[in-house]
Design an enzyme around this catalytic site. Structure first.
Site, PDB file in Angstrom:
ATOM      1  N   CYS A 107     -16.198   1.926   0.367  1.00 52.21           N
ATOM      2  CA  CYS A 107     -14.932   1.126   0.685  1.00 52.21           C
ATOM      3  C   CYS A 107     -14.840   1.021   2.110  1.00 52.21           C
ATOM      4  O   CYS A 107     -14.097   0.230   2.815  1.00 52.21           O
ATOM      5  CB  CYS A 107     -13.972   1.321  -0.233  1.00 52.21           C
ATOM      6  N   HIS A 124      -7.135   0.664  -6.478  1.00 55.07           N
ATOM      7  CA  HIS A 124      -7.511  -0.133  -5.102  1.00 55.07           C
ATOM      8  C   HIS A 124      -8.275  -1.490  -5.627  1.00 55.07           C
ATOM      9  O   HIS A 124      -9.282  -1.641  -5.262  1.00 55.07           O
ATOM     10  CB  HIS A 124      -8.465   0.757  -4.101  1.00 55.07           C
ATOM     11  N   ASP A 148     -16.977   7.558  -2.079  1.00 56.56           N
ATOM     12  CA  ASP A 148     -16.032   7.336  -1.196  1.00 56.56           C
ATOM     13  C   ASP A 148     -15.717   8.904  -0.763  1.00 56.56           C
ATOM     14  O   ASP A 148     -16.378   9.818  -0.984  1.00 56.56           O
ATOM     15  CB  ASP A 148     -14.671   6.812  -2.141  1.00 56.56           C
ATOM     16  N   ARG A 157       0.916  -1.158  -0.163  1.00 60.87           N
ATOM     17  CA  ARG A 157      -0.182   0.018  -0.002  1.00 60.87           C
ATOM     18  C   ARG A 157       0.861   1.113   0.027  1.00 60.87           C
ATOM     19  O   ARG A 157       1.655   1.351   0.795  1.00 60.87           O
ATOM     20  CB  ARG A 157      -0.815   0.090   1.223  1.00 60.87           C
ATOM     21  N   GLN A 171     -10.250  -4.036  -3.161  1.00 63.57           N
ATOM     22  CA  GLN A 171     -11.473  -3.579  -2.907  1.00 63.57           C
ATOM     23  C   GLN A 171     -12.313  -3.870  -3.724  1.00 63.57           C
ATOM     24  O   GLN A 171     -13.545  -4.199  -3.619  1.00 63.57           O
ATOM     25  CB  GLN A 171     -11.577  -1.916  -2.498  1.00 63.57           C
ATOM     26  N   ARG A 211     -13.606  -8.497   2.139  1.00 63.62           N
ATOM     27  CA  ARG A 211     -12.238  -8.146   1.701  1.00 63.62           C
ATOM     28  C   ARG A 211     -11.289  -9.521   2.059  1.00 63.62           C
ATOM     29  O   ARG A 211     -10.328  -9.846   1.489  1.00 63.62           O
ATOM     30  CB  ARG A 211     -11.572  -7.001   2.595  1.00 63.62           C
TER      31      ARG A 211
END
Ligand code: CP
Ligand code: NVA
Length: 306
Positions: A260, A132, A220, A105, A135, A288
């Protein structure tokens, strides 16, 4: 390295592989819930490099590896040589001799690409400024669980054209759905991605028009990690770009809501949105772990299962 598979964006996998991954994620979820042992990665180790904060990603990968019989090592730039300027190429060559896969990340997407180029083990993008993908596999699993195949459906993204939005564009391509992106001017997703997906992705400015006929509404935060200094400016730019139950009423009758997380109630969502019956955010977050376990099996073992 030449034959090593990575997961830097959704497009690193074929549509069939992504469908297989979701199917296996469902099986792994059942095995987990029935407490049936499924140690398909016994003795295997995942290296986890985090240059940004995380709750879900860290715990899902770490718990997932433990359930698969393996181990995970958390590496932060604060206490490794990564934070003292050791070149990413050198770290990749060293770490990939010791672990079976590496999850990263970070900020610049080029960093995961460079790491992957020099790594002899699979590299997983656990969020960059641009994408991402982990996700998205959880989101798709959650959609399939509740509403079945997403192919041919309309999905609406409300808010910032950020890393999640770019990944939704890739998902639209790989899972064959239409994507409406409703964002303020100047906050559109990646221009090249938009260009490559013309005819499948529509940029809209009206929230109501963008959710019409939509089976999935997603949003988001307005300021992502690394954009803290822009937060005030973004608050103004995104004012009104809020998903709430009244907006959901204008979407298709089978519409689901996803985020998310972490979420900012009172900003991109109303205070009651996560508790709305159309919200599947908790299933989405829980997935996840199951989706990434399937991903780890596939990348490390070359197949789902043992
Ligand atoms: N959605 C997500 O990636 O959450 P974390 O930042 O907590 O990992
Ligand atoms: N767009 C957000 C997602 C967090 C999981 C960020 O990058 O901070």
């Amino acid at each position: 390295m030449a034959n090593t598979r990575h997961f830097l964006t959704l497009t690193d996998f074929t549509t069939d592989e992504l469908h297989g991954l979701i199917q296996r994620a469902d099986e792994l979820k059942k095995l987990f819930r029935s407490r049936t042992p499924h140690e398909t990665l016994k003795g295997r180790v995942l290296g986890m490099i985090f240059e940004k904060s995380s709750t879900r990603t860290r715990v899902s990968f770490e718990a997932g590896m433990a359930q698969l019989g393996g181990d995970a090592i958390f590496l932060s730039p604060r206490d490794t040589q990564l934070g003292r300027g050791e070149p990413i190429e050198d770290s990749a060559r060293v770490l990939s001799q010791m672990v079976d896969a590496v999850m990263i990340r970070t900020f610049e997407h080029e960093k995961v690409e460079t790491f992957a180029k020099y790594s002899s083990v699979p590299v997983i993008n656990a969020l960059t400024d641009d994408f991402h993908p982990c996700q998205l596999i959880a989101d798709m699993q959650a959609y399939f669980e509740v509403n079945g195949d997403i192919k041919g459906k309309t999905v609406t993204w409300i808010g910032d054209g950020n890393n999640m939005c770019n990944s939704y564009i890739n998902a639209a391509r790989m899972f064959d759905f239409e994507l409406n992106v409703c964002c303020p001017e100047g906050y559109e997703p990646d221009a090249k991605l938009l260009d490559e997906n013309k005819g499948r992705v529509n940029i809209l400015r009206s929230l109501e028009a963008s959710v019409k006929g939509s089976s999935l509404v997603v949003t988001d935060v307005w300021a992502s990690m690394g954009q803290e200094e822009e937060a005030q400016k973004r608050m103004q730019a995104f004012a009104g770009y809020q998903v709430n139950p009244a907006l959901m009423d204008k979407a298709a009758s089978d519409a689901l809501f996803m985020h998310c997380l972490p979420a900012h109630r009172g900003e991109e969502i109303s205070h009651d949105m996560l508790d709305d019956p159309r919200s599947v955010v908790w299933e989405e977050a829980g997935n996840r772990m199951h989706a990434q376990k399937a991903l780890l099996e596939f990348l490390i073992n070359g197949k789902f299962g043992e």
